[in-house]
Design a protein around this motif. Structure first.
Motif, PDB file in Angstrom:
ATOM      1  N   TRP A  10       0.847  -1.198   0.000  1.00  7.67           N
ATOM      2  CA  TRP A  10       0.000   0.000   0.000  1.00  7.67           C
ATOM      3  C   TRP A  10       0.881   1.247   0.000  1.00  7.67           C
ATOM      4  CZ3 TRP A  10      -1.144  -4.606   2.092  1.00  7.67           C
ATOM      5  CH2 TRP A  10      -2.432  -5.133   1.908  1.00  7.67           C
TER       6      TRP A  10
ATOM      7  N   HIS B 263       3.759   0.476   2.542  1.00  7.56           N
ATOM      8  CA  HIS B 263       3.487  -0.541   3.556  1.00  7.56           C
ATOM      9  C   HIS B 263       3.400  -1.904   2.871  1.00  7.56           C
ATOM     10  CE1 HIS B 263       1.454  -2.603   6.933  1.00  7.56           C
ATOM     11  NE2 HIS B 263       0.692  -3.141   5.988  1.00  7.56           N
TER      12      HIS B 263
ATOM     13  N   GLY C 263       2.524  -5.664   3.752  1.00  5.25           N
ATOM     14  CA  GLY C 263       2.012  -6.430   4.875  1.00  5.25           C
ATOM     15  C   GLY C 263       0.953  -7.439   4.492  1.00  5.25           C
TER      16      GLY C 263
ATOM     17  N   PRO D 180      -2.649  -1.504   5.914  1.00  6.71           N
ATOM     18  CA  PRO D 180      -2.121  -0.667   6.990  1.00  6.71           C
ATOM     19  C   PRO D 180      -3.238   0.064   7.727  1.00  6.71           C
ATOM     20  CG  PRO D 180      -1.818   0.390   4.869  1.00  6.71           C
ATOM     21  CD  PRO D 180      -2.389  -0.950   4.584  1.00  6.71           C
ATOM     22  N   GLN D 181      -2.915   0.559   8.912  1.00 13.23           N
ATOM     23  CA  GLN D 181      -3.919   1.210   9.747  1.00 13.23           C
ATOM     24  C   GLN D 181      -4.270   2.623   9.288  1.00 13.23           C
ATOM     25  OE1 GLN D 181      -5.681  -0.218  12.113  1.00 13.23           O
ATOM     26  NE2 GLN D 181      -4.638  -2.153  11.700  1.00 13.23           N
TER      27      GLN D 181
ATOM     28  N   PHE E  48      -4.174   5.347   2.475  1.00 16.06           N
ATOM     29  CA  PHE E  48      -3.371   4.348   1.755  1.00 16.06           C
ATOM     30  C   PHE E  48      -4.115   3.817   0.540  1.00 16.06           C
ATOM     31  CE2 PHE E  48      -0.751   4.075   5.583  1.00 16.06           C
ATOM     32  CZ  PHE E  48       0.505   3.902   5.021  1.00 16.06           C
TER      33      PHE E  48
END
Length: 894
Positions: A426, A437, A439, A443-444, A448
């Motif tokens: 992202w 990011h 993952g 992401p939080q 994004f």
RNA sequence: GGGUGAUUAGCUCAGUUGGUCUAGAGCGUCUGGUUUACACCCAGAAGGUCACAGGUUCGACUCCUGUAUCACCCACCA
């Protein structure tokens, strides 16, 4: 109970499959104490229909599975389907276009198009499921998987993140194979080259002449390259510049010297287009040259082309040539030039190399811990096969595999299509630079945006052997690492690594190699112990069956109703060797249909015998069966032998050999001789026992008939045949062997008499008087006279040892009413003796000369030690053979 | 250009460490058959210098070298 005269597969196959499936035998138990045996079914593409390639895969794997299941293993055969990224997306887009939608991608947008594809896939998976069932595949449907299931998708992300963390995945501007039609990149392996005849132009370029088949890409060319040792161009030095008149006016060009240039080709000079050619790109990288994009991703020329900008390359070519010609720069045109055009394997457009930012897997970076070293992915792939952790059948594909690895480049894994696993990366605008990011989960933070690309379909299928075994219940538990996730998955613990990977050799690189790569990397363990590769099924003329020419296609779904799944399976297994292409046609299938029917009728006959004797065919085993006749003893011996041989054959993946052995045992021995001889004096308990064993042995090959017939021979404690234990081979030792030999003599005598009758044109059915003169086999033949009389139609049979009239005492004579001539059938022992004597003589000669050599001191002194050793070993070996020959000679009655 | 494999009866193919291979099967062809299951059958027949040429060996369809033809794979030429 009476069975119809011919076996009718239509009436029982679906019913039997349903019975198996509902009984739960297909289902594997991860808690079982039994030794596991696992096959991950290669997942068919979730597009369209199954073809013969799938059928052969299903047939072979089902034989492995059924044999191992009967042998007492806890078997898991896991079925599933592959989302087949590009293939599926292009099928659906074409379909939508046919329905009138001009540009489905633009008109629907990502979300809606993906939904449409998903809908299509769901439908297609249904078809595939029912087709797999039609073949009789005994796979575990409760564990069916799809490459885009949540858990499998999570595994994809987990591996991506792990590889990124290890520096094995990187993003970079590299030249990729661009498919302008599908608007995506295509892997190196997915390209095929098609030969085309195109004009080959030679142009004047400054002081040089350069040749090209693609003048429309030459707008940005400002380098000329030649071999450093080419004497013709010795006066030019690397880095020299000159001005050349070119398509849109004068350009300044630079001389580059590089060894990749073949001085013998064309003029030995070329200009380069690094943005649109792999070789030119590499060259430009080496010499740090500028690269310019000439062709847009839509296949149209960019502004650099001046007046030609916006034209499609195909349309621009003649116009560019025209202009160069007008400028007097066209030197010549070679019209007969054969050029290989890159096309997508998936059947779409012409590939146009482009430079794009893509995700890659680095295959050369040595960061993977393996056996206390750090290896690159390439090295791991080599190591597991070199050390035989993974065995490839047939062996020769090992060589091909290694050769492929040697030439392997970094693997471009990103695709610009929408159907598939989206790259788990992202981005958002950060302070100064881009925030990125990588993952397993999004992401939080706010703002994004996920990478729009999806992953190559082989990325997810490379994880297939184990991503399918990860426990789906844990999919939401993100506190678990990949390692812990697998540790807590009972199926993975029990059933991985798998035992066999059975697939066509055509996807050795696409898939098998990548499974080895990805699985060994991600789990630290191999994906499978054995790779069994089958060949392509071709037409009778050896042509590939192709969708574009429906007349060449054989559709399993047409064959099965007509001949039965069993016949189809046999025709694809027996008489084929692994890795070799084979031809299939209806007569062949019909031949095995006949065999299945023969088996059916043999059972019918046995049941009839039971009926006549008033014996229940389902409770014979409880009675003691006695061995009565010579035929009985021979049967028991042969049954033992065939059981051993078939078991061994199946154990060692020699399916064809084992199947062939069963075929001839059932037909040539059991039906043609044993059943014929049993007419009138059937040993029913033995007959039923034999029938039961035959059904058991044949079950992996032809599961439907055998299960159907089993119902008539099943005893109280028996379940279905599919779950019955594999038969143990009975050993009957020396006595059995003798019986078998004697039985063969009986067969030979009958055959010989029949042949004589035929030679003498004796009317069929007419009885004749027969005299057999024999020294050795009088007692044997006397005890079998009823059989000889019946099967050879002899009215009277005299057996005598008076050799008076006969010159050669070893040959037998037959005297009919008008017949008096020599009988060839009995002299086998005599012939054998003769050939053994000959061999013995030869070997003795060798031993004598060899021993003389070894006794010669001079020889010993001069010859290298290992030669002397080998000579001694050989003498020993030959002497062993000689002693074997001695015993064989002794065993021949004289 | 590099690699792999194939070449055995009219057709499709077996033949696993070189010696019961005196080379087999199925289909097709031919001859003859309602024999206590099976015409999707039974009994028989014809048909092969195991691509070619050398070599190794006491012995080669089987191992080695070369040649020819075919197929496939990889790389790819401006």
């Amino acid at each position: 109970m009476s069975l119809p005269k011919a076996y009718d597969p239509k009436s029982c196959e679906d019913r039997i499959y349903k019975m198996w499936e509902e009984s739960g035998v297909f289902r594997a138990d991860a808690a079982s104490a039994k030794e596991p045996f696992t096959i991950s079914m290669p997942p068919p593409n979730a597009t369209g229909q199954l073809h013969l390639g799938h059928a052969v895969m299903l047939a072979l794997e089902d034989v492995f599975i059924r044999f191992q299941r009967m042998s007492g293993k806890e078997v898991l055969w896991l079925p599933g389907t592959d989302h087949a990224a590009i293939a599926t997306e292009s099928v659906v887009i074409k379909k939508l276009q046919k329905e009138g939608m001009r540009d489905p991608r633009a008109q629907l947008g990502r979300e809606k198009l993906v939904a449409k594809i998903a809908e299509f896939v769901e439908q297609s998976r249904g078809t595939i499921r029912s087709q797999i069932r039609k073949m009789g595949a005994s796979c575990d449907w409760s564990r069916e998987r799809f490459t885009m299931d949540p858990m499998l998708s999570r595994c994809v992300n987990e591996v991506f993140v792990k590889m990124y963390g290890d520096g094995l995945i990187y993003r970079g501007h590299r030249i990729v194979n661009w498919d302008p039609k599908m608007q995506t990149t295509v892997a190196d392996d997915e390209i095929e080259y098609v030969e085309e005849k195109v004009p080959f132009y030679t142009f004047q370029y400054g002081p040089f002449q350069i040749s090209t088949s693609r003048p429309e890409t030459k707008f940005g060319d400002k380098y000329v390259v030649m071999h450093p040792d080419d004497p013709r161009y010795a006066k030019y030095k690397d880095g020299d510049t000159f001005t050349a008149e070119w398509i849109n006016g004068p350009v300044t060009a630079t001389v580059i010297k590089d060894k990749v240039i073949d001085p013998a080709f064309g003029t030995g000079v070329m200009t380069i287009t690094p943005w649109h050619d792999h070789v030119d790109f590499d060259l430009a990288e080496r010499h740090k040259l500028q690269k310019e994009q000439i062709i847009g991703f839509d296949g149209k020329l960019l502004p650099i082309a001046g007046e030609f900008a916006g034209l499609h390359i195909e349309d621009a070519r003649p116009k560019v040539v025209e202009k160069l010609k007008a400028k007097g720069l066209l030197v010549k045109i070679d019209e007969a030039y054969i050029h290989r055009v890159a096309k997508s394997y998936r059947g779409s457009g012409v590939i146009e190399p482009q430079i794009k930012e893509q995700w890659f897997i680095d295959v050369n970076k040595a960061v993977v811990p393996w056996k206390r070293r750090k290896l690159s992915l390439k090295e791991i792939m080599q190591d597991v096969v070199h050390t035989k952790l993974v065995t490839i059948i047939p062996e020769r594909f090992g060589k091909i595999y290694f050769h492929w690895i040697d030439n392997l480049r970094d693997w471009c894994i990103s695709r610009q299509i929408w159907w598939g696993h989206r790259v788990p990366v992202w981005y958002r605008e950060g302070k100064g630079a881009m925030d990125m990011h990588v993952g397993v989960q999004p992401p939080q933070g706010e703002g994004f945006e996920q990478d729009p690309d999806t992953l190559d379909t082989w990325f997810s299928s490379a994880l297939w052997t184990w991503s399918t075994l990860a426990d789906p219940a844990l999919v939401e538990d993100f506190s678990l690492s990949l390692e812990e996730l697998l540790k807590q998955s009972p199926d993975y613990q029990k059933f991985h690594p798998t035992q066999v990977m059975e697939t066509g050799y055509d996807i050795l690189f696409f898939w098998v190699a990548r499974m080895i790569l990805m699985t060994t990397y991600a789990t630290g363990d191999i994906p499978f112990e054995t790779v069994y590769l089958h060949g392509l099924i071709r037409t009778r003329d050896g042509k590939k069956m192709s969708k574009s020419d429906p007349s060449t296609m054989i559709d399993p779904l047409d064959i099965i109703p007509k001949y039965g799944a069993d016949a189809l399976r046999l025709s694809m297994i027996v008489g084929q060797s692994p890795g070799a292409d084979s031809r299939l046609f209806e007569e062949k299938i019909a031949g095995y249909r006949n065999f299945v029917n023969k088996l059916w009728n043999a059972s019918r006959f046995v049941l009839m015998q039971c009926g006549q004797a008033g014996i229940d065919s389902r409770s014979v085993g409880t009675q003691e069966w006695k061995v009565e006749s010579l035929a009985d003893r021979a049967l028991i011996y042969e049954l033992g032998r065939v059981t051993t041989e078939v078991s061994q054959g199946l154990q060692h993946y020699r399916l064809s050999e084992a199947g062939d052995r069963l075929y001839s045992f059932v037909w040539d021995f059991f039906c043609d001789w044993y059943l014929e001889l049993s007419k009138g004096e059937a040993n029913i308990p033995l007959l039923v026992t034999a029938m039961r064993k035959i059904l058991q042995l044949l079950h992996p090959y032809c599961p439907f008939v055998t299960e159907e017939l089993w119902d008539s021979f099943r005893e109280k404690d028996d379940g279905m045949l599919i779950a019955h234990p594999w038969p143990q081979s009975l050993s009957s030792g020396k006595a059995g062997e003798t019986a078998s030999k004697e039985f063969q003599i009986l067969i030979d005598v009958i055959t010989a008499i029949r042949k004589l009758r035929s030679d003498q044109n004796v009317e069929q059915g007419k009885e004749v008087d027969v005299t057999i003169v024999t020294k050795e086999f009088g007692d044997l033949l006397a005890s079998q006279q009823a059989h000889i009389k019946r099967l050879a139609r002899a009215a009277t049979l005299e057996i005598t040892d008076r050799a008076g009239k006969v010159e050669n005492a070893a040959s037998a004579f037959l005297t009919g009413l008008e017949i008096h001539m020599s009988l060839e059938g009995l002299v086998d022992f005599e012939k054998e003796r003769a050939s053994l004597m000959k061999e013995k003589l030869q070997l003795q000669q060798f031993v004598a000369s060899s021993k003389a050599k070894l006794a010669n001191e001079e020889f010993i002194a001069r010859a290298p030690a290992n030669v002397v050793g080998l000579e001694r070993e050989k003498v020993k070996e030959i002497e062993e053979k000689l002693s074997k020959i001695e015993t064989r000679l002794k065993n021949i009655p004289s």
